[in-house]
Design an enzyme around this catalytic site. Structure first.
Site, PDB file in Angstrom:
ATOM      1  N   ALA A  69      -3.929  37.262  -8.694  1.00 22.54           N
ATOM      2  CA  ALA A  69      -4.338  38.630  -9.033  1.00 22.54           C
ATOM      3  C   ALA A  69      -4.904  39.275  -7.775  1.00 22.54           C
ATOM      4  O   ALA A  69      -5.383  38.578  -6.873  1.00 22.54           O
ATOM      5  CB  ALA A  69      -5.400  38.585 -10.118  1.00 22.54           C
ATOM      6  N   GLY A  94      -2.869  33.847 -10.595  1.00 25.64           N
ATOM      7  CA  GLY A  94      -1.949  34.569 -11.480  1.00 25.64           C
ATOM      8  C   GLY A  94      -0.485  34.356 -11.091  1.00 25.64           C
ATOM      9  O   GLY A  94       0.406  34.487 -11.937  1.00 25.64           O
ATOM     10  N   GLU A 121       0.394  31.172 -12.701  1.00 25.62           N
ATOM     11  CA  GLU A 121       0.474  31.431 -14.145  1.00 25.62           C
ATOM     12  C   GLU A 121       1.759  32.179 -14.499  1.00 25.62           C
ATOM     13  O   GLU A 121       2.382  31.917 -15.528  1.00 25.62           O
ATOM     14  CB  GLU A 121      -0.761  32.215 -14.594  1.00 25.62           C
ATOM     15  N   GLU A 179      -9.132  30.082  -8.792  1.00 21.98           N
ATOM     16  CA  GLU A 179     -10.104  31.040  -9.338  1.00 21.98           C
ATOM     17  C   GLU A 179     -11.540  30.537  -9.272  1.00 21.98           C
ATOM     18  O   GLU A 179     -12.479  31.309  -9.119  1.00 21.98           O
ATOM     19  CB  GLU A 179      -9.746  31.381 -10.800  1.00 21.98           C
TER      20      GLU A 179
HETATM   21  N1  COA Z   1      -5.729  39.538  -3.667  1.00 20.43           N
HETATM   22  C1  COA Z   1      -5.833  40.498  -2.739  1.00 20.43           C
HETATM   23  N2  COA Z   1      -5.507  40.344  -1.457  1.00 20.43           N
HETATM   24  C2  COA Z   1      -5.050  39.153  -1.089  1.00 20.43           C
HETATM   25  C3  COA Z   1      -4.917  38.080  -1.981  1.00 20.43           C
HETATM   26  C4  COA Z   1      -5.281  38.321  -3.335  1.00 20.43           C
HETATM   27  N3  COA Z   1      -5.149  37.382  -4.275  1.00 20.43           N
HETATM   28  N4  COA Z   1      -4.454  36.998  -1.320  1.00 20.43           N
HETATM   29  C5  COA Z   1      -4.294  37.387  -0.046  1.00 20.43           C
HETATM   30  N5  COA Z   1      -4.651  38.676   0.098  1.00 20.43           N
HETATM   31  C6  COA Z   1      -4.633  39.470   1.316  1.00 20.43           C
HETATM   32  C7  COA Z   1      -5.736  39.097   2.293  1.00 20.43           C
HETATM   33  O1  COA Z   1      -6.959  39.708   1.909  1.00 20.43           O
HETATM   34  C8  COA Z   1      -5.173  39.626   3.573  1.00 20.43           C
HETATM   35  O2  COA Z   1      -5.326  41.034   3.589  1.00 20.43           O
HETATM   36  P1  COA Z   1      -5.864  41.790   4.926  1.00 20.43           P
HETATM   37  O3  COA Z   1      -4.831  41.463   5.971  1.00 20.43           O
HETATM   38  O4  COA Z   1      -5.870  43.225   4.525  1.00 20.43           O
HETATM   39  O5  COA Z   1      -7.196  41.204   5.219  1.00 20.43           O
HETATM   40  C9  COA Z   1      -3.680  39.347   3.428  1.00 20.43           C
HETATM   41  O6  COA Z   1      -3.440  39.219   2.032  1.00 20.43           O
HETATM   42  C10 COA Z   1      -3.235  38.068   4.102  1.00 20.43           C
HETATM   43  O7  COA Z   1      -4.016  37.023   3.617  1.00 20.43           O
HETATM   44  P2  COA Z   1      -4.833  35.999   4.551  1.00 20.43           P
HETATM   45  O8  COA Z   1      -5.971  35.458   3.761  1.00 20.43           O
HETATM   46  O9  COA Z   1      -5.140  36.635   5.841  1.00 20.43           O
HETATM   47  O10 COA Z   1      -3.699  34.886   4.787  1.00 20.43           O
HETATM   48  P3  COA Z   1      -3.935  33.354   5.119  1.00 20.43           P
HETATM   49  O11 COA Z   1      -2.606  32.806   5.466  1.00 20.43           O
HETATM   50  O12 COA Z   1      -5.050  33.173   6.084  1.00 20.43           O
HETATM   51  O13 COA Z   1      -4.434  32.693   3.730  1.00 20.43           O
HETATM   52  C11 COA Z   1      -4.352  32.304   1.356  1.00 20.43           C
HETATM   53  C12 COA Z   1      -3.557  32.660   2.633  1.00 20.43           C
HETATM   54  C13 COA Z   1      -3.366  32.410   0.195  1.00 20.43           C
HETATM   55  C14 COA Z   1      -4.885  30.888   1.459  1.00 20.43           C
HETATM   56  C15 COA Z   1      -5.530  33.293   1.177  1.00 20.43           C
HETATM   57  O14 COA Z   1      -5.040  34.619   1.349  1.00 20.43           O
HETATM   58  C16 COA Z   1      -6.197  33.203  -0.165  1.00 20.43           C
HETATM   59  O15 COA Z   1      -6.962  32.293  -0.400  1.00 20.43           O
HETATM   60  N6  COA Z   1      -5.911  34.189  -1.054  1.00 20.43           N
HETATM   61  C17 COA Z   1      -6.554  34.255  -2.347  1.00 20.43           C
HETATM   62  C18 COA Z   1      -5.910  33.328  -3.331  1.00 20.43           C
HETATM   63  C19 COA Z   1      -6.640  33.388  -4.665  1.00 20.43           C
HETATM   64  O16 COA Z   1      -7.820  33.104  -4.757  1.00 20.43           O
HETATM   65  N7  COA Z   1      -5.898  33.757  -5.727  1.00 20.43           N
HETATM   66  C20 COA Z   1      -6.435  33.834  -7.060  1.00 20.43           C
HETATM   67  C21 COA Z   1      -6.947  35.185  -7.334  1.00 20.43           C
HETATM   68  S1  COA Z   1      -7.691  35.292  -8.951  1.00 20.43           S
END
Ligand code: COA
Length: 258
Positions: free
Chosen positions: A65, A109, A112, A132
């Protein structure tokens, strides 16, 4: 026209690509709304037999999400955002097969959503998880209920309580994905499989999906009775006559979808 989803046709297969690569294709409200609208359209489109869902870019299927939408949100607003019909349920009940083509991060999500599809084909670079817990949240798109059905209670608890990510091979070993392919073959292999499925009778595909999906809900005796009724219902279709006659005459069937 949707702004967050690219729509492409490959014969009888519709490929929906969530197009927010700068946010790793995170699901915001607009994506959910546009996906629901597209599914309504595709349901009524006889030219489409199978739907494939994927994410834009080379890095992510769906990273969950959109976390930006959670900040400062009230429970009332969140409840409204989670109102029915919910994408996850619409996809699992969709009358045509839906395939998740998992090209990278498949988290929260996104995982999911993949579990709501009928089949999961993953790149060997894909990563899976329900992170999450690290946000002070729990899965809210059916993950606490669907994940244990895929991987068993213990592994579901491990993934949900740690938020740890696992690779594609482990996900396949646990039963979370059905097929893992080399990253650069993902699209070709997915579309080849989708096309084979889309070449079946659309009527029979619908009934077959309904029968197998019923096993999620029904006790086994009721499920087997239900299967028998659906099996017998197939005997009312022109496609059953065509399929059987074509086998006996040793030629390819020509489905009518009725
Ligand atoms: N919602 C909103 N933005 C997200 C996102 C999410 N679930 N997942 C990644 N992004 C965004 C980051 O904020 C970043 O944006 P920015 O460039 O404007 O700062 C961009 O996507 C790239 O992500 P980044 O974190 O820089 O990439 P990474 O390769 O270092 O890490 C992940 C990748 C997937 C490990 C990391 O982005 C992450 O942990 N995301 C969240 C996953 C999560 O918790 N999902 C469940 C949500 S309920």
């Amino acid at each position: 026209m949707p702004e967050t989803i690219l729509v492409a046709r490959e014969g009888r297969v519709a490929v929906l690509t969530i197009n927010r690569p700068d946010k790793l294709n995170a699901l915001n409200q607009q994506v959910r709304d546009e996906m629901l609208d597209l599914l309504v359209e595709l349901e009524g489109d006889d030219g489409v037999g199978v739907v494939v869902i994927t994410g834009a870019g080379d890095k992510s299927f769906i990273a969950g999400a959109d976390i930006g939408e959670f900040a400062g949100r009230s429970p009332f607003d969140q409840r409204w955002a989670m109102r029915s019909p919910r994408l996850y349920d619409v996809m699992s009940a969709f009358p045509k097969p839906v395939i998740a083509m998992i090209n990278g991060f498949c988290l929260g999500g996104g995982c999911e959503l993949a579990m709501s599809c009928d089949l999961r084909i993953a790149s060997d670079k894909a990563r899976f998880g329900q992170p999450e817990i690290k946000l002070g949240l729990i899965p809210g798109g059916g993950g606490t209920q669907r994940l244990p059905r895929f991987v068993g209670l213990g592994q579901a608890l491990r993934l949900t309580l740690t938020g740890d990510m696992i690779g594609a091979d482990e996900a396949a070993r646990l039963g979370l994905v059905e097929i893992v392919v080399p990253h650069d073959e993902l699209r070709t292999q997915t579309l080849e499989l989708a096309a084979r499925m889309a070449a079946m009778s659309p009527l029979t595909l619908r009934v077959a999906k309904e029968a197998v999906r019923a096993s999620e809900q029904l006790p086994i005796e009721d499920g087997i009775r239900y299967e028998r009724d659906l099996f017998c219902l197939c005997f009312s279709s022109e496609d059953k006559e065509e399929g059987v006659a074509a086998f006996l005459a040793k030629h390819q069937p020509e489905w009518k979808g009725r």
